[in-house]
Motif scaffolding. Structure first.
Motif, mmCIF file in Angstrom:
data_model
loop_
_atom_site.group_PDB
_atom_site.id
_atom_site.type_symbol
_atom_site.label_atom_id
_atom_site.label_comp_id
_atom_site.label_asym_id
_atom_site.label_seq_id
_atom_site.Cartn_x
_atom_site.Cartn_y
_atom_site.Cartn_z
ATOM 1 N N TYR A 29 0.803 -1.136 -0.038
ATOM 2 C CA TYR A 29 0.014 0.063 -0.102
ATOM 3 C C TYR A 29 0.883 1.142 -0.010
ATOM 4 O O TYR A 29 1.610 1.303 0.844
ATOM 5 C CB TYR A 29 -1.044 -0.200 1.274
ATOM 6 C CG TYR A 29 -1.954 -1.067 1.030
ATOM 7 C CD1 TYR A 29 -3.162 -0.667 0.386
ATOM 8 C CD2 TYR A 29 -1.656 -2.380 1.353
ATOM 9 C CE1 TYR A 29 -3.855 -1.924 0.202
ATOM 10 C CE2 TYR A 29 -2.555 -3.515 1.367
ATOM 11 C CZ TYR A 29 -3.787 -3.196 0.572
ATOM 12 O OH TYR A 29 -4.622 -4.213 0.167
ATOM 13 N N SER A 31 -0.825 4.199 -0.024
ATOM 14 C CA SER A 31 -1.637 4.648 1.111
ATOM 15 C C SER A 31 -2.714 3.924 1.471
ATOM 16 O O SER A 31 -3.172 3.157 0.864
ATOM 17 C CB SER A 31 -2.324 5.852 0.205
ATOM 18 O OG SER A 31 -3.336 6.730 1.044
ATOM 19 N N SER A 32 -2.878 3.960 2.769
ATOM 20 C CA SER A 32 -3.775 3.000 3.638
ATOM 21 C C SER A 32 -4.779 4.022 4.374
ATOM 22 O O SER A 32 -5.347 3.246 5.411
ATOM 23 C CB SER A 32 -3.019 2.007 4.377
ATOM 24 O OG SER A 32 -2.059 2.442 5.089
ATOM 25 N N VAL A 33 -4.947 5.141 4.296
ATOM 26 C CA VAL A 33 -5.826 5.831 5.056
ATOM 27 C C VAL A 33 -7.242 5.736 4.795
ATOM 28 O O VAL A 33 -7.440 5.088 3.559
ATOM 29 C CB VAL A 33 -5.636 7.458 4.768
ATOM 30 C CG1 VAL A 33 -4.264 7.727 5.030
ATOM 31 C CG2 VAL A 33 -5.645 7.900 3.317
ATOM 32 N N THR A 37 -7.363 3.949 -0.629
ATOM 33 C CA THR A 37 -6.326 3.152 -0.418
ATOM 34 C C THR A 37 -5.538 3.333 -1.665
ATOM 35 O O THR A 37 -6.523 3.097 -2.760
ATOM 36 C CB THR A 37 -6.382 1.750 -0.004
ATOM 37 O OG1 THR A 37 -7.581 1.218 -0.554
ATOM 38 C CG2 THR A 37 -7.008 2.004 1.645
ATOM 39 N N CYS A 81 6.317 0.962 -1.019
ATOM 40 C CA CYS A 81 4.968 0.737 -0.180
ATOM 41 C C CYS A 81 5.398 0.838 1.322
ATOM 42 O O CYS A 81 6.412 0.735 1.782
ATOM 43 C CB CYS A 81 4.570 -0.544 -0.579
ATOM 44 S SG CYS A 81 3.580 -0.266 -2.077
ATOM 45 N N GLN A 82 4.419 0.918 2.023
ATOM 46 C CA GLN A 82 4.443 1.165 3.496
ATOM 47 C C GLN A 82 4.731 -0.117 3.963
ATOM 48 O O GLN A 82 4.543 -1.353 3.357
ATOM 49 C CB GLN A 82 3.000 1.334 4.216
ATOM 50 C CG GLN A 82 2.423 2.730 3.929
ATOM 51 C CD GLN A 82 0.845 2.759 4.080
ATOM 52 O OE1 GLN A 82 0.300 2.133 4.637
ATOM 53 N NE2 GLN A 82 0.326 3.969 3.632
ATOM 54 N N SER A 145 -5.580 -3.919 3.608
ATOM 55 C CA SER A 145 -4.687 -2.680 3.947
ATOM 56 C C SER A 145 -4.411 -2.569 5.558
ATOM 57 O O SER A 145 -3.304 -2.110 6.191
ATOM 58 C CB SER A 145 -5.395 -1.193 3.559
ATOM 59 O OG SER A 145 -6.558 -1.160 4.055
#
Length: 156
Positions: A29, A31-33, A37, A81-82, A145
């Motif tokens: 991910y 972004s996974s807010v 995502t 990615c995170q 996520s």
């Protein structure tokens, strides 16, 4: 571009004998807010970038946009990615007129097996195979996520 999906835990490995396809998937991910995502995924010899919006009140419906990208680009993006790249095998099983996607997770999510079914509308009827267990559609812990941030093996 609206995804309607229900998720269930899986109670046995009987789905493996019923599957017509299986692919190893790695996904991370960017972004996974909760509002959006942005996922990078490799699946077999293909790769994708996917953007998903926030789920509705039932947890079944949300905006989804996906585009195929070159595998080498996806592999480079996975490095950005995170922390917590998801590693799983996806088994596809046809039950009635629907296809269940059954994900068997590895690494920090080992032991978790989740089945998903996509529907045309939220109240669409569907057949439930005998290996289908508790519904977890509205439990955010089972979103991939979230599993990348808070893996299954860390749960109490």
């Amino acid at each position: 571009m609206i995804e309607i999906e229900r998720k269930f835990l899986v109670t046995s490995d009987a789905y493996k004998k019923e599957s017509f396809s299986q692919n190893r998937i790695k996904q991370g991910y960017l972004s996974s807010v909760s509002e959006r995502t942005v996922r990078i995924r490799t699946k077999g010899d293909k790769a994708y970038i996917t953007i998903k919006g926030v789920s509705n009140e039932t947890g079944m419906s949300r905006f989804e946009w996906e585009k195929e990208i070159p595998v080498d680009e996806a592999e480079n993006l996975l490095l950005l990615c995170q922390k917590g790249v998801i590693d799983k095998t996806r088994f596809e099983v046809k039950i009635g007129k629907h296809i269940y996607e059954v994900d068997e997770f590895y690494g920090e999510n080992k032991g978790l097996i989740v089945a998903e079914i996509e529907l045309k509308y939220e109240s669409e009827p569907f057949e439930k195979p005998n290996w289908l267990g508790q519904e977890v559609t509205n439990d955010n812990r089972y979103y991939n996520s979230n599993l990348s941030i808070n893996p299954f093996t860390n749960w109490d």
